[in-house]
Motif scaffolding. Sequence first.
Motif, PDB file in Angstrom:
ATOM      1  N   TRP A  82      -5.742   1.458  -2.354  1.00 42.73           N
ATOM      2  CA  TRP A  82      -5.712   2.671  -3.170  1.00 42.73           C
ATOM      3  C   TRP A  82      -4.282   3.148  -3.312  1.00 42.73           C
ATOM      4  O   TRP A  82      -3.505   3.092  -2.360  1.00 42.73           O
ATOM      5  CB  TRP A  82      -6.520   3.786  -2.514  1.00 42.73           C
ATOM      6  CG  TRP A  82      -7.996   3.549  -2.551  1.00 42.73           C
ATOM      7  CD1 TRP A  82      -8.748   2.919  -1.600  1.00 42.73           C
ATOM      8  CD2 TRP A  82      -8.898   3.920  -3.586  1.00 42.73           C
ATOM      9  NE1 TRP A  82     -10.062   2.885  -1.991  1.00 42.73           N
ATOM     10  CE2 TRP A  82     -10.186   3.494  -3.202  1.00 42.73           C
ATOM     11  CE3 TRP A  82      -8.746   4.579  -4.806  1.00 42.73           C
ATOM     12  CZ2 TRP A  82     -11.308   3.713  -3.986  1.00 42.73           C
ATOM     13  CZ3 TRP A  82      -9.864   4.793  -5.593  1.00 42.73           C
ATOM     14  CH2 TRP A  82     -11.130   4.364  -5.182  1.00 42.73           C
ATOM     15  N   GLU A  83      -3.949   3.642  -4.503  1.00 43.82           N
ATOM     16  CA  GLU A  83      -2.648   4.266  -4.725  1.00 43.82           C
ATOM     17  C   GLU A  83      -2.827   5.348  -5.775  1.00 43.82           C
ATOM     18  O   GLU A  83      -3.383   5.090  -6.849  1.00 43.82           O
ATOM     19  CB  GLU A  83      -1.624   3.226  -5.197  1.00 43.82           C
ATOM     20  CG  GLU A  83      -0.240   3.801  -5.379  1.00 43.82           C
ATOM     21  CD  GLU A  83       0.771   2.762  -5.804  1.00 43.82           C
ATOM     22  OE1 GLU A  83       1.826   2.698  -5.151  1.00 43.82           O
ATOM     23  OE2 GLU A  83       0.511   2.018  -6.766  1.00 43.82           O
ATOM     24  N   SER A  84      -2.384   6.541  -5.463  1.00 41.57           N
ATOM     25  CA  SER A  84      -2.466   7.678  -6.381  1.00 41.57           C
ATOM     26  C   SER A  84      -3.880   7.898  -6.912  1.00 41.57           C
ATOM     27  O   SER A  84      -4.080   8.144  -8.104  1.00 41.57           O
ATOM     28  CB  SER A  84      -1.486   7.491  -7.546  1.00 41.57           C
ATOM     29  OG  SER A  84      -0.169   7.343  -7.064  1.00 41.57           O
ATOM     30  N   GLY A  85      -4.872   7.780  -6.039  1.00 41.59           N
ATOM     31  CA  GLY A  85      -6.238   8.082  -6.417  1.00 41.59           C
ATOM     32  C   GLY A  85      -6.984   7.023  -7.198  1.00 41.59           C
ATOM     33  O   GLY A  85      -8.074   7.280  -7.719  1.00 41.59           O
ATOM     34  N   ARG A  86      -6.402   5.839  -7.319  1.00 37.49           N
ATOM     35  CA  ARG A  86      -7.102   4.754  -8.011  1.00 37.49           C
ATOM     36  C   ARG A  86      -6.817   3.427  -7.317  1.00 37.49           C
ATOM     37  O   ARG A  86      -5.879   3.316  -6.548  1.00 37.49           O
ATOM     38  CB  ARG A  86      -6.766   4.701  -9.499  1.00 37.49           C
ATOM     39  CG  ARG A  86      -5.347   4.356  -9.856  1.00 37.49           C
ATOM     40  CD  ARG A  86      -5.160   4.182 -11.376  1.00 37.49           C
ATOM     41  NE  ARG A  86      -5.685   2.899 -11.800  1.00 37.49           N
ATOM     42  CZ  ARG A  86      -6.752   2.707 -12.590  1.00 37.49           C
ATOM     43  NH1 ARG A  86      -7.416   3.698 -13.053  1.00 37.49           N
ATOM     44  NH2 ARG A  86      -7.143   1.497 -12.924  1.00 37.49           N
ATOM     45  N   ALA A  88      -5.436  -0.165  -6.800  1.00 35.44           N
ATOM     46  CA  ALA A  88      -4.170  -0.762  -7.235  1.00 35.44           C
ATOM     47  C   ALA A  88      -4.200  -2.257  -6.918  1.00 35.44           C
ATOM     48  O   ALA A  88      -3.741  -2.690  -5.857  1.00 35.44           O
ATOM     49  CB  ALA A  88      -2.992  -0.072  -6.552  1.00 35.44           C
ATOM     50  N   ARG A  91      -0.948  -3.950  -5.962  1.00 39.23           N
ATOM     51  CA  ARG A  91      -0.503  -3.741  -4.571  1.00 39.23           C
ATOM     52  C   ARG A  91      -1.214  -4.723  -3.641  1.00 39.23           C
ATOM     53  O   ARG A  91      -0.615  -5.222  -2.687  1.00 39.23           O
ATOM     54  CB  ARG A  91      -0.766  -2.309  -4.112  1.00 39.23           C
ATOM     55  CG  ARG A  91      -0.044  -1.262  -4.909  1.00 39.23           C
ATOM     56  CD  ARG A  91       1.450  -1.382  -4.748  1.00 39.23           C
ATOM     57  NE  ARG A  91       2.106  -0.308  -5.476  1.00 39.23           N
ATOM     58  CZ  ARG A  91       3.217  -0.442  -6.138  1.00 39.23           C
ATOM     59  NH1 ARG A  91       3.831  -1.621  -6.179  1.00 39.23           N
ATOM     60  NH2 ARG A  91       3.758   0.568  -6.763  1.00 39.23           N
ATOM     61  N   TRP A 111       0.957   0.187   1.931  1.00 44.82           N
ATOM     62  CA  TRP A 111      -0.254   0.085   1.108  1.00 44.82           C
ATOM     63  C   TRP A 111      -1.423  -0.376   1.973  1.00 44.82           C
ATOM     64  O   TRP A 111      -1.835  -1.542   1.916  1.00 44.82           O
ATOM     65  CB  TRP A 111      -0.060  -0.914  -0.032  1.00 44.82           C
ATOM     66  CG  TRP A 111       1.105  -0.633  -0.915  1.00 44.82           C
ATOM     67  CD1 TRP A 111       1.384   0.522  -1.591  1.00 44.82           C
ATOM     68  CD2 TRP A 111       2.169  -1.534  -1.228  1.00 44.82           C
ATOM     69  NE1 TRP A 111       2.553   0.388  -2.288  1.00 44.82           N
ATOM     70  CE2 TRP A 111       3.057  -0.868  -2.092  1.00 44.82           C
ATOM     71  CE3 TRP A 111       2.454  -2.846  -0.858  1.00 44.82           C
ATOM     72  CZ2 TRP A 111       4.198  -1.464  -2.597  1.00 44.82           C
ATOM     73  CZ3 TRP A 111       3.587  -3.444  -1.367  1.00 44.82           C
ATOM     74  CH2 TRP A 111       4.448  -2.751  -2.216  1.00 44.82           C
TER      75      TRP A 111
END
Length: 180
Positions: A82-86, A88, A91, A111
């Motif tokens: 997850w990154e910034s609420g979504r 990824a 990543r 990450w």
Amino acid sequence: MTWTLSQPMLTAPVASPELPPGSAAEPKWDGYRAQLARYAGAQVLLRSRQGTDMTAAFPEVRSAVLAQLPEDTGLDGELVVWESGRLAFERLQQRLARRRGAGALAAAQTWPAHLVVFDLLRLEGADLTPHPYSERRAALEDLFEQRALAAPFTLCPSTTDPATARAWLEWTAAGLEGLL
């Protein structure tokens, strides 16, 4: 090691959340399909759908397996970041590029990965693959509850309710790819 993970059971995407009687739906996550085995002692295997050993690339998952899962247990799920609420996916790909040692540890801190678990293949030596989905799902939910499984493990939602499945289709902004 006295047992091996079975070949991954494949699912079929559905075009509609209208479920046939006796069917269940789950969200399709944007990640890597991953099977996880906790053998006796400290032996852990995290492998891709194609059989690639990804254990060293995800040290935080390996540590959680040893701390939270009973020996001789196998899970099937989707490895996500997850990154910034979504979700990824890029990543996740970068995590695999830093497969070992200090690079893998640094990537795990930057990450962290999560395993969204949707099936229980083996529990404390008992092979559950011959059992129907409903029995395996009940055993999986019991495992999460009884062992108080926590991050990086997440229990994948499952429903037999078409309205709930339709609502999940609105999660595409977070990286959901559809329904299974």
